[in-house]
Design an enzyme around this catalytic site. Structure first.
Site, PDB file in Angstrom:
ATOM      1  CE  LYS A  45      -7.825   1.469   2.981  1.00 24.87           C
ATOM      2  NZ  LYS A  45      -6.577   1.806   3.731  1.00 24.87           N
TER       3      LYS A  45
ATOM      4  CB  CYS B  75      -4.985  -1.628   3.903  1.00 27.22           C
ATOM      5  SG  CYS B  75      -4.277  -1.656   5.569  1.00 27.22           S
TER       6      CYS B  75
ATOM      7  CD  GLU C 218      -2.783   1.082   2.538  1.00 30.09           C
ATOM      8  OE1 GLU C 218      -3.824   1.750   2.544  1.00 30.09           O
ATOM      9  OE2 GLU C 218      -2.425   0.368   3.508  1.00 30.09           O
TER      10      GLU C 218
END
Length: 282
Positions: A116, A153, A43
């Site tokens: 995300k 994540c 990330e």
């Protein structure tokens, strides 16, 4: 047997963007030389994990897509014949910023981006200061290495996204992370294997590693690496990565196992979407 050789990385922040980019370029070359067909980075790979603080100076790490880093790795992908999953800080327009992964095909074509969805705002993970929630759905990209999706994540804590990726046809889901010690250690061990077996695909989960005290001093987080690949049966493919060292990991994923596992368990046959309405209720 349809085997895809995947590479994935875990790295400690060096202190500057250019050296991080060079490190990952070198790893891409090493992976390609070892026969890898796709590589995924961690990330926000070219910077520190700046969610530690709330500081407008870190907005300077954002760049457009296409932009300098995307173009640089597109050229490298074409040179090496390597698919690249490239997590960056994306500026869509001034003040509109996303935590993004760009998927680049083996001929250098930018196939698209994943943004995300789930943005934490917790001590040392102040991400709402930096990112808007993703708005491009859960795309799956037809690449030279198979059908690839991305979940970034904090997204991994939400099972709905994993399932949408499966319904969209993913064979391999890359899950780049910046995950710190504490309660997350146990979740790191169970969530991605559970997602892989529930959805019948491969998950490649990689995490930052090491202490970013060169950026944050006593406030720094000591990321624990432990990157891994897991199959549709929920078992690790090879060993789990180091908890303390920079590492390039390479694993062979047999995509034929997806059909074998799905036909054995029949989770997709036995789904009941007609009963799932409360999941999407506000």
């Amino acid at each position: 047997m349809t085997v895809v050789r995947v590479a994935f990385t875990q790295a400690t922040w060096t202190g500057d963007k250019e050296s991080m980019i060079r490190l990952h370029e070198d790893w891409a070359r090493e992976a390609a030389a070892a026969g890898a067909q796709v590589i995924g980075f961690q990330e926000l790979f070219y910077g520190p994990y700046f969610g530690i603080t709330q500081d407008t100076a870190y907005y300077d790490y954002a760049e457009p897509v296409p932009g300098p880093t995307t173009q640089r790795f597109s050229a490298l992908a074409a040179e090496l014949g390597l698919v690249i999953v490239l997590p960056i800080y994306e500026e869509d327009q001034p003040g509109v910023l996303y935590n993004t992964a760009v998927v680049i095909d083996a001929d250098g074509t930018v196939l698209g981006t994943y943004r995300k969805h789930h943005i934490p705002h917790l001590p040392k993970f102040w991400e709402k200061f930096y990112f808007r929630p993703g708005n491009l759905g859960y795309p799956v990209f037809d690449t030279a290495a198979g059908r690839i999706g991305v979940n970034i994540c904090y997204d991994r804590h939400f099972p709905e996204g994993w399932r949408v990726l499966a319904l969209n046809g993913a064979q391999i889901v890359f899950n780049p992370n910046a995950t710190a010690p504490g309660i997350s250690n146990k979740l790191w061990e169970i969530e991605q294997p559970a997602a892989a077996v529930a959805n019948g695909y491969y998950v490649v989960a990689n995490n930052r590693v090491g202490l970013e005290d060169n950026e944050y001093g006593d406030e720094a987080v000591d990321f624990y690496g432990s990157s891994y690949a897991v199959g549709p049966d929920g078992n690790y493919v090879g060993e789990v990565g180091s908890s303390s060292e920079n590492q390039l990991l390479i694993r062979d994923l047999d995509l034929d196992r997806i059909r074998e596992v799905r036909e054995r368990w029949q989770f997709f046959r036995d789904r009941r979407p007609d009963a799932y309405g409360p999941i999407v209720a506000p």
